[in-house]
Design a protein around this motif. Structure first.
Motif, PDB file in Angstrom:
ATOM      1  N   GLY A  56       0.789  -1.226   0.000  1.00  0.00           N
ATOM      2  CA  GLY A  56       0.000   0.000   0.000  1.00  0.00           C
ATOM      3  C   GLY A  56       0.816   1.268   0.000  1.00  0.00           C
ATOM      4  O   GLY A  56       0.299   2.342  -0.315  1.00  0.00           O
ATOM      5  N   PHE A  57       2.092   1.179   0.378  1.00  0.00           N
ATOM      6  CA  PHE A  57       2.956   2.359   0.365  1.00  0.00           C
ATOM      7  C   PHE A  57       3.390   2.668  -1.069  1.00  0.00           C
ATOM      8  O   PHE A  57       3.425   1.794  -1.934  1.00  0.00           O
ATOM      9  N   THR A  58       3.739   3.927  -1.299  1.00  0.00           N
ATOM     10  CA  THR A  58       4.322   4.352  -2.570  1.00  0.00           C
ATOM     11  C   THR A  58       5.646   5.053  -2.285  1.00  0.00           C
ATOM     12  O   THR A  58       5.917   5.450  -1.149  1.00  0.00           O
ATOM     13  N   TYR A  59       6.463   5.202  -3.310  1.00  0.00           N
ATOM     14  CA  TYR A  59       7.714   5.929  -3.106  1.00  0.00           C
ATOM     15  C   TYR A  59       8.021   6.810  -4.301  1.00  0.00           C
ATOM     16  O   TYR A  59       7.635   6.518  -5.435  1.00  0.00           O
ATOM     17  N   LEU A  60       8.716   7.901  -4.022  1.00  0.00           N
ATOM     18  CA  LEU A  60       9.189   8.834  -5.038  1.00  0.00           C
ATOM     19  C   LEU A  60      10.651   9.115  -4.741  1.00  0.00           C
ATOM     20  O   LEU A  60      10.994   9.564  -3.637  1.00  0.00           O
ATOM     21  N   LEU A  61      11.509   8.841  -5.676  1.00  0.00           N
ATOM     22  CA  LEU A  61      12.937   8.984  -5.460  1.00  0.00           C
ATOM     23  C   LEU A  61      13.500  10.222  -6.155  1.00  0.00           C
ATOM     24  O   LEU A  61      13.057  10.603  -7.235  1.00  0.00           O
ATOM     25  N   ASP A  62      14.463  10.842  -5.479  1.00  0.00           N
ATOM     26  CA  ASP A  62      15.231  11.953  -6.066  1.00  0.00           C
ATOM     27  C   ASP A  62      14.350  13.131  -6.466  1.00  0.00           C
ATOM     28  O   ASP A  62      14.517  13.716  -7.537  1.00  0.00           O
ATOM     29  N   VAL A  63      13.430  13.473  -5.590  1.00  0.00           N
ATOM     30  CA  VAL A  63      12.594  14.658  -5.809  1.00  0.00           C
ATOM     31  C   VAL A  63      13.427  15.903  -5.474  1.00  0.00           C
ATOM     32  O   VAL A  63      13.909  16.044  -4.346  1.00  0.00           O
ATOM     33  N   PRO A  64      13.626  16.815  -6.403  1.00  0.00           N
ATOM     34  CA  PRO A  64      14.432  18.008  -6.109  1.00  0.00           C
ATOM     35  C   PRO A  64      13.676  18.981  -5.206  1.00  0.00           C
ATOM     36  O   PRO A  64      12.496  19.232  -5.401  1.00  0.00           O
ATOM     37  N   PHE A  65      14.378  19.513  -4.197  1.00  0.00           N
ATOM     38  CA  PHE A  65      13.735  20.472  -3.294  1.00  0.00           C
ATOM     39  C   PHE A  65      14.444  21.818  -3.250  1.00  0.00           C
ATOM     40  O   PHE A  65      13.884  22.805  -2.771  1.00  0.00           O
TER      41      PHE A  65
END
Length: 295
Positions: free
Chosen positions: A34-43
């Motif tokens: 049920g979890f999702t992930y997003l990698l290397d999101v620039p902030f």
């Protein structure tokens, strides 16, 4: 440029979103069903350097979730977010995790890393609705230099002295800090009786400026509004003196801040053993439950 950066954020998020059962991410983090992930999101972007974070998000059906901001340690001179693991206890408690990076000393000395932590914090508050996280239930954690940075990010609150390019959020108020053998007093750590080499290198050409060094010391910002803080430290730590946590706990207690201090007898710098680490993880989650941050 700002519009371009926002488009880059959106594009990266769309390209790296996943939702699979019991998934191991490319960085080796096991996320539950049920979890999702997003990698290397620039902030943030500072010159040629772009700061990125990884997000691990619970199912969105029960409203905004608490979020743990994790900051790796390594003496401000080494380490990376890609090697960070051990979030399972927070996943089980229904927390999102934001695993962030910052500029190491070879890229920029102090206070650059603090600026990056604050930028990530502000980014997450601004995009809380997008990621279904609760800006009133932000937890900051990790150990050693990472914990120093986490404490700085949290204890500054609405003091924007290290907020590079700050353009406003309603309020910055951290719900809790989980301090694992972190540095509270940079003055003692960098110019005291036994200065630590990595600290001296990170402070760089401001090593003679005690006012500046005090300004990058979490203990300088302790007051009655400081977030509740869980502290764990081994009393045989050969790198970050145990006295750092004793001093911090005393200051927090005197300020009326809720705090819990867990001493690991004979414990060195994070080398506590599997059984003791499990005990620490349970104690941290219990601390967050007592505060009403997690269920």
């Amino acid at each position: 440029m700002k519009k371009l950066f926002l488009l880059l954020i959106a594009g990266c998020s769309l390209l790296t979103t996943h939702a699979q059962k019991n998934t191991e991410t490319p960085y080796g983090v096991m996320i539950p069903e049920g979890f999702t992930y997003l990698l290397d999101v620039p902030f943030t972007r500072q010159g040629e350097w772009t700061g990125k974070l990884d997000l691990y998000l619970p199912p969105s059906g029960e409203g905004p979730t608490p979020v743990v901001i994790n900051i790796f340690g390594g003496g401000w001179n080494h380490g990376n977010k890609e090697k960070q693991r051990g979030f399972s206890n927070f996943f089980k408690a229904g927390c999102a995790v934001a695993n962030i990076e910052y500029r190491l000393v070879d890229v920029a000395p102090a206070p650059a890393a603090i600026e990056d932590v604050r930028s990530a914090l502000i980014f997450l508050i601004k995009h809380a609705a997008t990621y279904n996280i609760d800006p009133d239930r932000i937890i900051m954690m990790d150990g050693s230099a990472g914990r120093h940075l986490a404490m700085m990010g949290a204890y500054l609150g609405n003091d924007h002295c290290f907020d590079a390019g700050y353009d406003g959020v309603p309020e910055i108020k951290i719900a809790a800090v989980l301090d694992k053998y972190g540095i509270a007093d940079m003055v003692d750590f960098s110019v005291g009786e036994k200065p630590y080499g990595s600290a001296v290198r990170w402070v760089a050409d401001k090593i003679e400026d005690r006012e500046f060094i005090a300004s990058i010391s979490p203990i300088s910002y302790v007051d009655s509004d400081t977030p509740p803080t869980f502290i764990v430290h081994g009393d045989a730590d050969p790198i970050v003196p145990y006295a750092q946590s004793v001093l911090l706990h005393k200051a927090l207690t005197e300020a009326g801040v809720k705090t819990f201090f867990m001493t690991v007898e004979g414990g060195e710098h994070g080398k506590f053993g599997q059984e003791k680490n499990s005990e620490i993880n349970r104690a941290m989650v219990a601390f967050l439950k007592e505060l009403g941050i997690v269920k």
